[in-house]
Structures are given as C-alpha cells and as structure tokens.
Design a protein around this motif. Structure first.
Motif, mmCIF file in Angstrom:
data_model
loop_
_atom_site.group_PDB
_atom_site.id
_atom_site.type_symbol
_atom_site.label_atom_id
_atom_site.label_comp_id
_atom_site.label_asym_id
_atom_site.label_seq_id
_atom_site.Cartn_x
_atom_site.Cartn_y
_atom_site.Cartn_z
ATOM 1 N N LEU A 59 -10.469 9.420 -9.941
ATOM 2 C CA LEU A 59 -9.649 8.253 -9.781
ATOM 3 C C LEU A 59 -9.039 8.100 -8.490
ATOM 4 N N PHE A 60 -9.315 7.417 -7.520
ATOM 5 C CA PHE A 60 -8.741 7.590 -6.258
ATOM 6 C C PHE A 60 -7.831 6.452 -5.734
ATOM 7 N N GLN A 61 -8.116 5.202 -6.569
ATOM 8 C CA GLN A 61 -6.922 4.085 -6.283
ATOM 9 C C GLN A 61 -6.417 3.582 -7.471
ATOM 10 N N PHE A 62 -4.909 3.491 -7.641
ATOM 11 C CA PHE A 62 -4.453 3.165 -8.784
ATOM 12 C C PHE A 62 -3.426 1.705 -8.633
ATOM 13 N N GLY A 63 -3.817 0.863 -9.225
ATOM 14 C CA GLY A 63 -3.225 -0.539 -8.809
ATOM 15 C C GLY A 63 -2.124 -0.487 -10.122
ATOM 16 N N LEU A 64 -0.942 -1.062 -9.476
ATOM 17 C CA LEU A 64 0.148 -1.235 -10.478
ATOM 18 C C LEU A 64 0.768 -2.949 -10.169
ATOM 19 N N CYS A 65 0.793 -3.625 -10.945
ATOM 20 C CA CYS A 65 1.519 -4.835 -10.735
ATOM 21 C C CYS A 65 2.675 -4.919 -11.670
ATOM 22 N N THR A 66 3.916 -5.270 -11.433
ATOM 23 C CA THR A 66 4.938 -5.425 -12.288
ATOM 24 C C THR A 66 5.162 -7.195 -12.247
ATOM 25 N N PHE A 67 5.463 -7.823 -13.650
ATOM 26 C CA PHE A 67 5.741 -8.819 -13.643
ATOM 27 C C PHE A 67 7.286 -9.301 -14.441
ATOM 28 N N GLU A 80 0.925 -1.242 -0.238
ATOM 29 C CA GLU A 80 0.193 -0.071 -0.097
ATOM 30 C C GLU A 80 0.914 1.202 0.185
ATOM 31 N N VAL A 81 0.610 1.969 -0.986
ATOM 32 C CA VAL A 81 1.205 3.372 -0.953
ATOM 33 C C VAL A 81 0.396 4.528 -0.549
ATOM 34 N N THR A 82 0.834 5.289 0.330
ATOM 35 C CA THR A 82 0.114 6.376 0.795
ATOM 36 C C THR A 82 0.921 7.748 1.052
ATOM 37 N N ARG A 83 0.302 8.678 1.140
ATOM 38 C CA ARG A 83 1.113 10.138 1.552
ATOM 39 C C ARG A 83 2.069 9.780 2.599
ATOM 40 N N GLN A 84 1.893 8.966 3.571
ATOM 41 C CA GLN A 84 3.040 8.747 4.515
ATOM 42 C C GLN A 84 4.145 7.989 4.268
ATOM 43 N N ASN A 85 4.100 7.104 3.381
ATOM 44 C CA ASN A 85 5.036 6.348 2.831
ATOM 45 C C ASN A 85 5.688 6.426 1.446
ATOM 46 N N PHE A 86 5.049 7.401 0.658
ATOM 47 C CA PHE A 86 5.331 7.569 -0.589
ATOM 48 C C PHE A 86 6.775 7.810 -0.666
ATOM 49 N N LYS A 87 7.363 8.497 -0.444
ATOM 50 C CA LYS A 87 8.732 8.936 -0.587
ATOM 51 C C LYS A 87 9.621 7.798 -0.366
ATOM 52 N N ASP A 88 9.579 6.862 0.857
ATOM 53 C CA ASP A 88 10.320 5.438 0.857
ATOM 54 C C ASP A 88 9.989 4.454 0.076
ATOM 55 N N SER A 89 8.835 4.611 -0.650
ATOM 56 C CA SER A 89 8.551 3.562 -1.487
ATOM 57 C C SER A 89 8.990 3.921 -3.054
ATOM 58 N N LEU A 90 9.438 5.276 -3.202
ATOM 59 C CA LEU A 90 9.777 5.519 -4.618
ATOM 60 C C LEU A 90 11.014 4.470 -5.087
ATOM 61 N N TYR A 122 -2.909 4.871 -2.964
ATOM 62 C CA TYR A 122 -4.193 5.499 -2.847
ATOM 63 C C TYR A 122 -3.855 6.984 -3.239
ATOM 64 N N ILE A 123 -4.859 7.872 -3.862
ATOM 65 C CA ILE A 123 -4.727 9.006 -4.556
ATOM 66 C C ILE A 123 -5.640 9.995 -4.005
ATOM 67 N N PHE A 124 -5.365 11.371 -3.730
ATOM 68 C CA PHE A 124 -6.335 12.238 -3.529
ATOM 69 C C PHE A 124 -5.613 13.571 -3.687
ATOM 70 N N PHE A 174 -12.313 4.119 2.341
ATOM 71 C CA PHE A 174 -12.514 5.781 2.165
ATOM 72 C C PHE A 174 -11.768 6.567 2.538
ATOM 73 N N ASN A 175 -11.615 6.233 4.060
ATOM 74 C CA ASN A 175 -10.742 6.991 4.974
ATOM 75 C C ASN A 175 -9.454 7.229 4.623
ATOM 76 N N LYS A 176 -8.849 5.929 4.080
ATOM 77 C CA LYS A 176 -7.568 6.103 3.766
ATOM 78 C C LYS A 176 -7.478 6.830 2.480
ATOM 79 N N VAL A 177 -8.249 7.070 1.551
ATOM 80 C CA VAL A 177 -8.268 7.839 0.460
ATOM 81 C C VAL A 177 -8.150 9.225 0.813
ATOM 82 N N PHE A 178 -9.069 9.694 1.610
ATOM 83 C CA PHE A 178 -9.208 11.138 1.951
ATOM 84 C C PHE A 178 -8.119 11.651 2.992
ATOM 85 N N ARG A 179 -7.923 10.671 3.781
ATOM 86 C CA ARG A 179 -6.793 11.136 4.937
ATOM 87 C C ARG A 179 -5.304 10.913 4.536
ATOM 88 N N SER A 180 -5.271 9.909 3.867
ATOM 89 C CA SER A 180 -3.803 9.422 3.423
ATOM 90 C C SER A 180 -3.406 9.400 1.888
#
Length: 398
Positions: free
Chosen positions: A66-74, A2-12, A91-93, A123-129
């Motif tokens: 579009l408030f959730q974007f899924g990406l799978c790499t194979f 899960e990638v949110t505002r809080q962990n986005f930088k570390d997930s890059l 999660y995108i807002f 939805f809380n995760k979308v709007f908060r994070s």
C-alpha cells in the motif's frame, strides 16, 4: 493536501484537527498489486466461503505494498446545510529508520503498475518521499533494541561500544581506536551536571547517501524529544483507531487488510481472529459498495463500481450532496475525474455515502434532507464489507 516524508511533521496538527472535527472519514488505498495472478478472478471464485477467500487474499495479496493512502474528512455545517471536506494524500514507503529497522521486501504486479502509470501516478514521489512507517510489533521490537543499547551506553560510568548491527551487547574495540573513542566520549559527556544521561548518538545520512555518526549532548527533556521524533511518523494512522469516527470505504476489504497489516500487526491466519482485530482498529466501518448492493438501494442502482455509482447517485431519486473544500485544502472536481488517486477516490466514496444516507431520510415522517453519520438508520450497514463474488464479511455484532 499531499503528505510526504518532507512535510509530514508539519502536517500532523492539521491532520489531527481534521479527524477530531469530522463527522465521518472516508479512506482509499492504491497498491503495487491486487492478487498473485493476472486478476482477482484467477485467485478466487464464487464458490469460496468468506473464510476461504480471506485465507487466499492474506496469502497472495499482503506481499504487495500500500503506497498511497487517501483520507478525506467530512464535517457537516448545520448553518449552511453543507459538508466541508479536507483531503489528504499520504505517500508511503517503508524506508528503514536505521540498520536495525525492518528492510521490507515487496512485489509488484505489472498490470497494476502499468495501469497506475497510465493514470499519471507519481512513483518517484513514493520512492523518494514516501513516509516511512512501522507496525506496532516492529516498533515494539525496535524500541526494546534502542532502550537496551541506550542503557548499556549510559548505565555505567564508562562507555560501552555497541555494534549498530547487533543488540546482543558490547563488541571489542581495536586498541588503536580506543584512545580516539575515549576522547570523543569524554569531550561529549564532560558536563555531567547539565547532561546527566550523557549523549544522544544517531546515524545521519546526507542527501548524497553519505553516512556519519552525530553525537549530541542533551539533557533528559531534550533526549526524550529526540527519541520521540523517531517514532512520531506513524502516529497519524493510529489516530484513526482512537477517534471513534465512522470510517467509510468502497469495496474496502483489501484497504482494511493492508492498513492493518502495514500499520498495526501481521494479519491473523483465521477470519474470526481478523474480525476481532478489525473491530479493535476500526470500531465502525461502512462499505458503500455493500450499501449500494443492499435494500433499499439495490433495485435502484445498476452498477456499483465507484465511478458509476457516483454518477448514478446524482440522478433521481437521489440528489448530489452539497460538499465544499475547506479553505487551504485541495479541491476536487468530479467533472475532471482523477480516479485512482487515493485522496480523490476517498472523496468520491464520501460523496456516495452522503447521497445514500440522505436518501434514507425520505422514508421518515416527515422526510429529512440530511441524515447524520451517527443516525440509527445507518446501523444495518455498519461493520460489513463487500467483496467480489458477493462474499460478505460481518465484523461486529449489532
């Protein structure tokens, strides 16, 4: 993951690495609505040309979010004859970066929200994070405003005072505030040798929504780093464009339209212009719904909805692919369906693509059990999108 505002930088770094090493990518999106009416069928009909349908979707669907974007790499592991998968749920807002940033208005469709809620969507995760973002046009405008204000502040020997709500220039400062502001500026910028560009000024908001101005003395290198942090949040999605990998989706027209609209630029009015933009953003697309509806598959597949397609592609003459989750990433089990979570739907889409691609290997002499995502056997399916009522969107010249 899960990638949110809080962990986005570390997930890059993990995101970039996964995209770079992948053989192909699968995407999916979850939206706040699909059409302007109770269903897509109320918006369009079987008599629409692709151009007419595009105009209607552009007019009535882009105000949804579009408030959730899924990406799978194979990535195919030749030594073990299996794919390794890495799944990301973004999660995108569109939370504004600052007072000058766009304050996006969007609409919700009650049936879509009710359906997602019934599936356990958070939805809380979308709007908060949710991760904030800018498209390229918005980013360019914000950069120009930011640079203009910065040059006005740092370009002269004395400070200029810029309204946070205006990019037109300095504003008058009340006499009773001039001494205080002057002392703050002098205290912040007194060390002119080490800090040749002066100060970095930023509005900071606490968790309690209290706002204050933070003034920092920075050298040129640190100033650039701090500026870059403001704009790095939208870089992951742009990496999809530059990687050149095959991007797979299912019934993916709306996914493509929303991705371009929210993260790149406003959609063009005409279909031909949209095709050109699409090919710039996604040089190689493949729609598994269209693939399943085309020879040699359409006589073998009776239902092209994603869930049913995945089930049929486990049965003869097809074969379920060997796919394992990479270490440290979220694992999915198709026995316990998590449909309408964007990452899971992207995963299922990838499974469908692998099964159909490998089936094409049975026509070779000798037959091959694995077909690469770069195989010429797949070229007839490139850069075409399926849509309801069998509209066909061809983006590239093969």
């Amino acid at each position: 993951m899960e990638v949110t505002r809080q962990n986005f930088k570390d997930s890059l770094c993990p995101i970039y690495s996964a995209i770079e090493e992948a053989d192909f990518l699968a995407i999916d999106g979850e939206f706040s609505g699909i059409s302007d009416g109770p269903s897509v069928s109320a918006l369009t009909n079987g008599m629409d040309t692709p151009g007419e349908r595009y105009v209607k979707l552009r007019k009535h669907s882009m105000d949804f979010l579009l408030f959730q974007f899924g990406l799978c790499t194979f990535r195919y592991d030749q030594s073990q004859s299996k794919y390794l998968m890495k799944a990301f749920n973004f999660y995108i807002f569109p939370k504004p970066f600052s007072r000058n940033s766009p304050d996006i208005k969007f609409i919700c469709q009650s049936s879509s929200i009710d359906f997602l809620a019934s599936q356990g969507f958070d939805f809380n995760k979308v709007f908060r994070s949710g991760i904030p973002y800018l498209n390229q046009e918005e980013e360019s405008q914000l950069r120009e405003q930011y640079e203009e204000r910065r040059s006005q502040v740092n370009g002269a020997g004395t400070p200029s005072y810029i309204s946070p709500n205006s990019c037109k220039g300095p504003v008058n400062v009340p006499d009773e505030h001039k001494d205080f502001i002057g002392r703050v500026y002098s205290a912040s910028c007194g060390d002119s040798c080490r800090y040749p560009k002066g100060i970095h000024v930023e509005t900071v908001e606490t968790e309690k929504k209290e706002r204050f101005i933070q003034i920092s003395k920075v050298d040129e290198e640190e100033r650039r780093r701090m500026e870059q942090q403001k704009y790095e949040r939208d870089l992951a999605i742009h990496n999809l464009r530059t990687c050149g990998k095959l991007v797979v989706g299912h019934n993916m027209l709306l996914d493509v339209m929303h991705t371009i609209h929210q993260f790149y630029c406003s959609l063009p009015e005409e279909l031909d212009d949209f095709k050109e933009v699409t090919m710039c953003v996604f040089p190689r697309l493949l729609d598994t719904k269209l693939m399943a509806s085309t020879q040699p598959f359409k006589e073998l597949i009776t239902n092209t909805s994603l869930a049913e397609l995945e089930k049929q592609l486990k049965e003869k003459p097809f074969k379920a692919p060997r796919v394992e989750c990479s270490e440290g990433f979220q694992s999915y089990d198709t026995a316990s369906e998590r449909l309408h979570e964007a990452g899971y739907d992207a995963y299922i889409t990838g499974l469908c693509f692998i099964s159909m691609a490998n089936y094409l290997g049975s026509f070779l002499t000798p037959p091959r059990s694995h077909i690469s995502a770069r195989s010429k056997l797949l070229e007839p399916f490139y850069n075409k999108c399926a849509s309801d009522f069998n509209s066909l969107y061809v983006f590239g010249n093969l």
